[in-house]
Design a protein around this motif. Structure first.
Motif, PDB file in Angstrom:
ATOM      1  N   LYS A 179      18.578   5.683  40.195  1.00  0.00           N
ATOM      2  CA  LYS A 179      19.205   4.027  39.963  1.00  0.00           C
ATOM      3  C   LYS A 179      19.118   3.765  41.690  1.00  0.00           C
ATOM      4  CE  LYS A 179      21.115   4.145  36.215  1.00  0.00           C
ATOM      5  NZ  LYS A 179      22.539   4.062  35.457  1.00  0.00           N
ATOM      6  N   LYS A 180      18.640   2.477  42.109  1.00  0.00           N
ATOM      7  CA  LYS A 180      19.373   2.146  43.779  1.00  0.00           C
ATOM      8  C   LYS A 180      20.425   0.864  43.351  1.00  0.00           C
ATOM      9  CE  LYS A 180      13.878   2.001  44.576  1.00  0.00           C
ATOM     10  NZ  LYS A 180      13.124   1.119  44.231  1.00  0.00           N
ATOM     11  N   PHE A 181      20.935   1.036  44.880  1.00  0.00           N
ATOM     12  CA  PHE A 181      22.423   0.519  45.293  1.00  0.00           C
ATOM     13  C   PHE A 181      22.660   0.256  46.946  1.00  0.00           C
ATOM     14  CE2 PHE A 181      24.507   4.590  45.179  1.00  0.00           C
ATOM     15  CZ  PHE A 181      25.409   4.350  46.704  1.00  0.00           C
ATOM     16  N   ALA A 182      23.670  -0.586  46.786  1.00  0.00           N
ATOM     17  CA  ALA A 182      23.391  -1.081  48.781  1.00  0.00           C
ATOM     18  C   ALA A 182      24.653  -0.918  49.598  1.00  0.00           C
ATOM     19  CB  ALA A 182      22.225  -2.119  49.085  1.00  0.00           C
ATOM     20  N   ILE A 183      25.266  -0.718  50.192  1.00  0.00           N
ATOM     21  CA  ILE A 183      26.402  -1.507  51.143  1.00  0.00           C
ATOM     22  C   ILE A 183      26.030  -2.409  51.920  1.00  0.00           C
ATOM     23  CG2 ILE A 183      27.789   0.669  49.804  1.00  0.00           C
ATOM     24  CD1 ILE A 183      27.718   2.245  52.502  1.00  0.00           C
ATOM     25  N   VAL A 184      27.227  -3.004  52.019  1.00  0.00           N
ATOM     26  CA  VAL A 184      27.091  -4.347  53.430  1.00  0.00           C
ATOM     27  C   VAL A 184      28.020  -4.526  54.063  1.00  0.00           C
ATOM     28  CG1 VAL A 184      26.010  -6.331  53.662  1.00  0.00           C
ATOM     29  CG2 VAL A 184      25.088  -4.907  52.053  1.00  0.00           C
ATOM     30  N   SER A 185      27.644  -4.691  55.452  1.00  0.00           N
ATOM     31  CA  SER A 185      28.952  -4.597  55.996  1.00  0.00           C
ATOM     32  C   SER A 185      29.337  -5.903  56.015  1.00  0.00           C
ATOM     33  CB  SER A 185      28.820  -3.687  57.309  1.00  0.00           C
ATOM     34  OG  SER A 185      29.402  -4.015  58.303  1.00  0.00           O
ATOM     35  N   SER A 186      30.040  -6.263  56.590  1.00  0.00           N
ATOM     36  CA  SER A 186      30.870  -7.583  56.643  1.00  0.00           C
ATOM     37  C   SER A 186      32.106  -7.607  57.658  1.00  0.00           C
ATOM     38  CB  SER A 186      31.180  -8.203  55.076  1.00  0.00           C
ATOM     39  OG  SER A 186      32.227  -8.067  54.758  1.00  0.00           O
ATOM     40  N   GLU A 187      32.054  -8.956  58.346  1.00  0.00           N
ATOM     41  CA  GLU A 187      33.409  -8.684  59.247  1.00  0.00           C
ATOM     42  C   GLU A 187      34.929  -8.498  58.459  1.00  0.00           C
ATOM     43  OE1 GLU A 187      35.307 -12.768  61.615  1.00  0.00           O
ATOM     44  OE2 GLU A 187      34.069 -12.479  61.995  1.00  0.00           O
ATOM     45  N   LEU A 188      34.868  -9.214  57.349  1.00  0.00           N
ATOM     46  CA  LEU A 188      36.227  -7.751  56.101  1.00  0.00           C
ATOM     47  C   LEU A 188      35.732  -7.490  55.782  1.00  0.00           C
ATOM     48  CD1 LEU A 188      36.574 -11.637  53.849  1.00  0.00           C
ATOM     49  CD2 LEU A 188      38.124 -11.238  55.490  1.00  0.00           C
ATOM     50  N   VAL A 189      35.001  -6.371  56.272  1.00  0.00           N
ATOM     51  CA  VAL A 189      35.682  -5.345  55.419  1.00  0.00           C
ATOM     52  C   VAL A 189      34.129  -4.255  56.112  1.00  0.00           C
ATOM     53  CG1 VAL A 189      34.645  -3.447  53.542  1.00  0.00           C
ATOM     54  CG2 VAL A 189      35.554  -6.019  52.905  1.00  0.00           C
ATOM     55  N   PRO A 190      34.461  -3.894  56.904  1.00  0.00           N
ATOM     56  CA  PRO A 190      32.911  -3.832  57.811  1.00  0.00           C
ATOM     57  C   PRO A 190      33.057  -1.875  57.620  1.00  0.00           C
ATOM     58  CG  PRO A 190      35.354  -3.013  59.231  1.00  0.00           C
ATOM     59  CD  PRO A 190      35.352  -4.609  58.409  1.00  0.00           C
ATOM     60  N   ILE A 191      31.649  -0.961  58.334  1.00  0.00           N
ATOM     61  CA  ILE A 191      31.489  -0.430  57.880  1.00  0.00           C
ATOM     62  C   ILE A 191      30.920   1.043  59.223  1.00  0.00           C
ATOM     63  CG2 ILE A 191      29.631   1.433  56.748  1.00  0.00           C
ATOM     64  CD1 ILE A 191      28.971  -1.091  54.916  1.00  0.00           C
ATOM     65  N   TYR A 192      31.174   2.296  59.262  1.00  0.00           N
ATOM     66  CA  TYR A 192      31.332   3.123  60.305  1.00  0.00           C
ATOM     67  C   TYR A 192      30.247   4.198  59.909  1.00  0.00           C
ATOM     68  CZ  TYR A 192      34.460  -0.145  62.764  1.00  0.00           C
ATOM     69  OH  TYR A 192      35.191  -1.339  62.598  1.00  0.00           O
ATOM     70  N   GLY A 193      29.722   4.216  60.381  1.00  0.00           N
ATOM     71  CA  GLY A 193      28.887   5.738  60.582  1.00  0.00           C
ATOM     72  C   GLY A 193      29.426   7.025  61.614  1.00  0.00           C
ATOM     73  N   TYR A 194      29.840   8.317  60.849  1.00  0.00           N
ATOM     74  CA  TYR A 194      30.064   9.472  61.517  1.00  0.00           C
ATOM     75  C   TYR A 194      28.332  10.207  61.252  1.00  0.00           C
ATOM     76  CZ  TYR A 194      34.529   8.151  61.581  1.00  0.00           C
ATOM     77  OH  TYR A 194      36.009   7.939  61.360  1.00  0.00           O
ATOM     78  N   TYR A 195      27.268  10.253  61.936  1.00  0.00           N
ATOM     79  CA  TYR A 195      26.089  10.861  62.322  1.00  0.00           C
ATOM     80  C   TYR A 195      26.230  12.452  62.412  1.00  0.00           C
ATOM     81  CZ  TYR A 195      23.539   6.677  61.870  1.00  0.00           C
ATOM     82  OH  TYR A 195      22.750   4.912  60.689  1.00  0.00           O
TER      83      TYR A 195
END
Length: 346
Positions: A179-195
């Protein structure tokens, strides 16, 4: 398509479409998503002004970014339509279901789909952990608003980049079941990544989402944020509660690391190595009940073998005021923190 514009015009920018498929509760300031396991009222409708008389409503689900979009995006998700290949069929069904009379006739073989109520659990929730086999993140430059968020804790862009923290535009996933899904950043709900692991893994941080953390890639055991940024030797090192705390310490000139949580076991081999590199090790956990309890237990566990101590911040212990990043956010300076170390270290 012209029919899409007509539907928006006839439904007050899609508001009536949301009400038809989600129920009247969606007009509340915040409401629960009826199509997934949502214990909190995490959804909200926003009116997007496009200029002139043109506007449309947009659903923002702070608990799961998969449920974000205009009325067509959301209804397509609920009914199982592909927006790229089935958009006209989607419009036809909305038109027929709501008796809008936008279409004079429907394509041959048209069969409307039924909404199937189902409980979807967001990846990273307490109820269930997603099993990710593939993931593909797309990064972007930090926006001014995102940098403003970090700056309140004294964290500048230079510190974010030094610690491999990136702004995520979106990320697509493939689960082990295909199954596939995605998350998308927005101004209201930003996403940050700790690599971590040289970019082979990411811990996603969504500060404005109900489910703030997600993981992709092999999580190191133990997971230690900031370990590879420590110098070979130094005066002191802090073991703190989370990534943002490490970043805030670093931006103010201090060294720190964080395990996956304050309740995570601290491996003795790592503590032994720290004791050989630093003159003192200070546990700097949250000023709430859990943080105080855990930091006291860590000192008790290791005090007879290593030079460990704990530092309790003079904060009220609430969600808005409990950790070192909050300490700096409310106006304390590097000098204030040094003074606190000298006065209160126990």
């Amino acid at each position: 398509m012209e029919e899409a514009k007509k539907i928006l015009q006839k439904t007050h920018g899609g508001l009536d479409v949301f009400k038809h498929y989600l129920g009247e509760d969606c007009t509340a300031q915040f409401f629960r998503n009826p199509y997934r396991k949502d214990k909190r009222a995490s959804c909200r409708l926003y009116k997007n002004e496009s200029g002139g008389d043109s506007y449309y409503y947009f659903l923002q689900d702070f608990g799961d970014s998969q449920f974000c979009g205009n009325c067509f995006v959301i209804v397509a998700k609920l009914l199982g339509y592909n927006l790229n290949t089935d958009f006209k069929r989607l419009l036809e069904q909305i038109d027929r279901d709501m008796k809008l009379n936008v279409f004079s006739s429907y394509d041959d073989g048209f069969h409307g789909k039924q909404v199937k109520l189902k409980k979807v659990i967001a990846c990273g929730s307490k109820e269930k952990q997603c099993s990710i086999s593939e993931f593909k993140p797309i990064t972007k430059h930090f926006s001014d608003k995102e940098l403003e968020y970090w700056q309140r804790y004294g964290i500048d862009e230079k510190t974010l980049l030094r610690y491999d923290v990136k702004s995520i535009k979106s990320c697509s996933f493939v689960k082990t079941d295909g199954k596939k899904f995605a998350i998308v950043s927005s101004e209201l709900v930003p996403i940050y990544g700790y690599y971590f692991n040289g970019g082979l893994g990411i811990k996603f941080y969504r500060p404005k989402s109900e489910y703030r953390f997600m993981y992709a890639g092999d999580l190191p055991k133990p997971y230690i944020f900031g370990w590879n940024k420590l110098p070979t030797s130094g005066e002191r090192v802090f073991i703190t509660g989370g990534e943002k705390d490490v970043l805030s310490l670093a931006a103010h000139g201090f060294y720190g690391i964080a395990f996956n949580s304050e309740t995570a076991k601290v491996p003795e081999d790592k503590l032994k190595e720290l004791s050989e590199r630093f003159k003192e090790i200070i546990f700097l956990y949250d000023s709430d009940e859990t943080g105080i309890k855990e930091s006291k237990e860590r000192v008790e566990d290791f005090k007879n073998r290593y030079n460990v101590s704990r530092l309790q911040l003079p904060l009220e212990g609430s969600k808005k005021e409990k950790d070192i990043s909050d300490y700096f956010a409310i106006g304390n300076t590097t000098e204030d923190f040094i003074k606190l170390i000298n006065e209160q270290r126990t």
